[in-house]
Write a protein that holds these residues in place. Sequence first.
Motif, mmCIF file in Angstrom:
data_model
loop_
_atom_site.group_PDB
_atom_site.id
_atom_site.type_symbol
_atom_site.label_atom_id
_atom_site.label_comp_id
_atom_site.label_asym_id
_atom_site.label_seq_id
_atom_site.Cartn_x
_atom_site.Cartn_y
_atom_site.Cartn_z
ATOM 1 N N ILE A 31 5.162 -0.841 2.704
ATOM 2 C CA ILE A 31 4.116 -1.296 3.860
ATOM 3 C C ILE A 31 3.130 -2.339 3.226
ATOM 4 O O ILE A 31 2.501 -2.161 2.071
ATOM 5 N N TYR B 117 13.261 3.013 15.455
ATOM 6 C CA TYR B 117 14.356 2.184 14.607
ATOM 7 C C TYR B 117 15.647 2.193 15.017
ATOM 8 O O TYR B 117 16.167 2.986 15.675
ATOM 9 N N ARG C 201 3.889 8.488 10.916
ATOM 10 C CA ARG C 201 3.213 8.432 9.916
ATOM 11 C C ARG C 201 1.766 8.256 10.158
ATOM 12 O O ARG C 201 1.509 7.961 11.314
ATOM 13 N N TYR D 73 7.264 9.280 -2.415
ATOM 14 C CA TYR D 73 6.165 8.323 -1.669
ATOM 15 C C TYR D 73 5.508 7.870 -3.235
ATOM 16 O O TYR D 73 4.743 8.605 -3.918
ATOM 17 N N MET E 59 0.629 7.463 14.277
ATOM 18 C CA MET E 59 1.738 6.198 14.640
ATOM 19 C C MET E 59 3.176 7.048 14.817
ATOM 20 O O MET E 59 3.853 7.452 13.872
ATOM 21 N N LEU F 69 17.742 10.639 7.084
ATOM 22 C CA LEU F 69 17.159 9.857 6.009
ATOM 23 C C LEU F 69 16.181 10.905 5.320
ATOM 24 O O LEU F 69 15.177 11.555 6.135
ATOM 25 N N ASN G 68 0.906 -1.414 -0.053
ATOM 26 C CA ASN G 68 -0.044 0.018 0.019
ATOM 27 C C ASN G 68 0.798 1.361 0.148
ATOM 28 O O ASN G 68 0.354 2.421 -0.140
ATOM 29 N N ASN G 69 2.137 1.040 0.234
ATOM 30 C CA ASN G 69 2.937 2.157 0.360
ATOM 31 C C ASN G 69 4.293 1.884 -0.108
ATOM 32 O O ASN G 69 4.771 0.696 0.367
ATOM 33 N N ASN H 105 13.222 11.962 2.641
ATOM 34 C CA ASN H 105 12.168 11.577 1.825
ATOM 35 C C ASN H 105 12.502 11.901 0.446
ATOM 36 O O ASN H 105 12.747 13.136 -0.055
ATOM 37 N N PHE I 180 -0.898 -3.003 8.067
ATOM 38 C CA PHE I 180 -0.363 -1.457 7.960
ATOM 39 C C PHE I 180 0.709 -0.875 9.023
ATOM 40 O O PHE I 180 1.087 0.152 8.871
ATOM 41 N N ASN I 181 0.993 -1.737 9.818
ATOM 42 C CA ASN I 181 1.771 -1.380 11.035
ATOM 43 C C ASN I 181 3.302 -1.324 10.757
ATOM 44 O O ASN I 181 3.968 -0.506 11.060
ATOM 45 N N LYS I 182 3.631 -2.185 9.991
ATOM 46 C CA LYS I 182 5.058 -2.332 9.741
ATOM 47 C C LYS I 182 5.716 -1.693 8.327
ATOM 48 O O LYS I 182 4.998 -2.095 7.238
ATOM 49 N N PHE I 183 6.715 -1.113 8.284
ATOM 50 C CA PHE I 183 7.598 -0.613 7.290
ATOM 51 C C PHE I 183 8.796 -1.669 7.108
ATOM 52 O O PHE I 183 9.351 -1.703 8.006
ATOM 53 N N GLN J 73 8.174 3.853 -0.499
ATOM 54 C CA GLN J 73 8.997 5.084 -0.441
ATOM 55 C C GLN J 73 10.468 4.884 -0.763
ATOM 56 O O GLN J 73 10.808 3.740 -0.438
ATOM 57 N N PHE K 67 12.236 -2.520 5.195
ATOM 58 C CA PHE K 67 13.123 -1.828 4.504
ATOM 59 C C PHE K 67 14.215 -2.589 3.772
ATOM 60 O O PHE K 67 14.083 -4.055 4.292
ATOM 61 N N GLY K 68 14.333 -2.454 2.452
ATOM 62 C CA GLY K 68 15.432 -3.236 1.853
ATOM 63 C C GLY K 68 16.914 -3.005 2.403
ATOM 64 O O GLY K 68 17.028 -1.957 3.190
ATOM 65 N N PHE L 69 17.722 3.647 0.189
ATOM 66 C CA PHE L 69 16.758 2.686 0.718
ATOM 67 C C PHE L 69 15.441 2.808 0.075
ATOM 68 O O PHE L 69 14.662 3.950 -0.142
ATOM 69 N N PHE M 82 14.311 6.682 0.054
ATOM 70 C CA PHE M 82 14.792 7.455 1.065
ATOM 71 C C PHE M 82 16.290 7.704 0.649
ATOM 72 O O PHE M 82 16.874 6.700 -0.002
#
Lengths: 110, 113
Positions: free
Chosen positions: A90, B35, B96, A48, B31, A43, A30-31, A45, A95-98, A33, A100-101, A86, A35
Amino acid sequence: GIQVEQSPPDLILQEGANSTLRCNFSDSVNNLQWFHQNPWGQLINLFYIPSGTKQNGRLSATTVATERYSLLYISSSQTTDSGVYFCAVISSYNFNKFYFGSGTKLNVKP
Amino acid sequence: SAVISQKPSRDICQRGTSLTIQCQVDSQVTMMFWYRQQPGQSLTLIATANQGSEATYESGFVIDKFPISRPNLTFSTLTVSNMSPEDSSIYLCSVRDSVTEAFFGQGTRLTVV
């Protein structure tokens, strides 16, 4: 969770060159980004971009959600573009966790 | 976009001591997250800071080591307790609203000696 893979892991460019960074992800998102992490650790942005194409100056990004990848284009690179890029996503199901690569470390030489 | 102020920006601490990092946002956000970025690595989520209740920790992170407070919708703290050299990392606050764009603080570069 979602797997996020970035390539290449390292990239060295001569100033003025163009480059393409890739981000593959393993599930619906759903998301998404992009960076840029500068040498001081901050970081910044860049985009998006859960789908479609966006441009900001010398940078542009494209996400093809149905094929589960995103590309970051850097044109006419400058030494200030150096740092780590990076990709993060999501999940459509959590939806809670982002996620990362592992990043692409870019070094632009004068 | 949200503007995040994170303090301190860097610190050098003695092993066995604790450091509290502050994160202040210029607007109310749903939220907030903390990290950790170990040297040469990507970002790892420590916990989600919940307003008015206990934080939600990721696997491998515990409240005794990383106590978190979030008294309101614009402020949170992360404490790194009983530090060891392995805790040397960059710690970042992020905010976010649901699936919208995430923003990060400038980070706290911690060195434990």
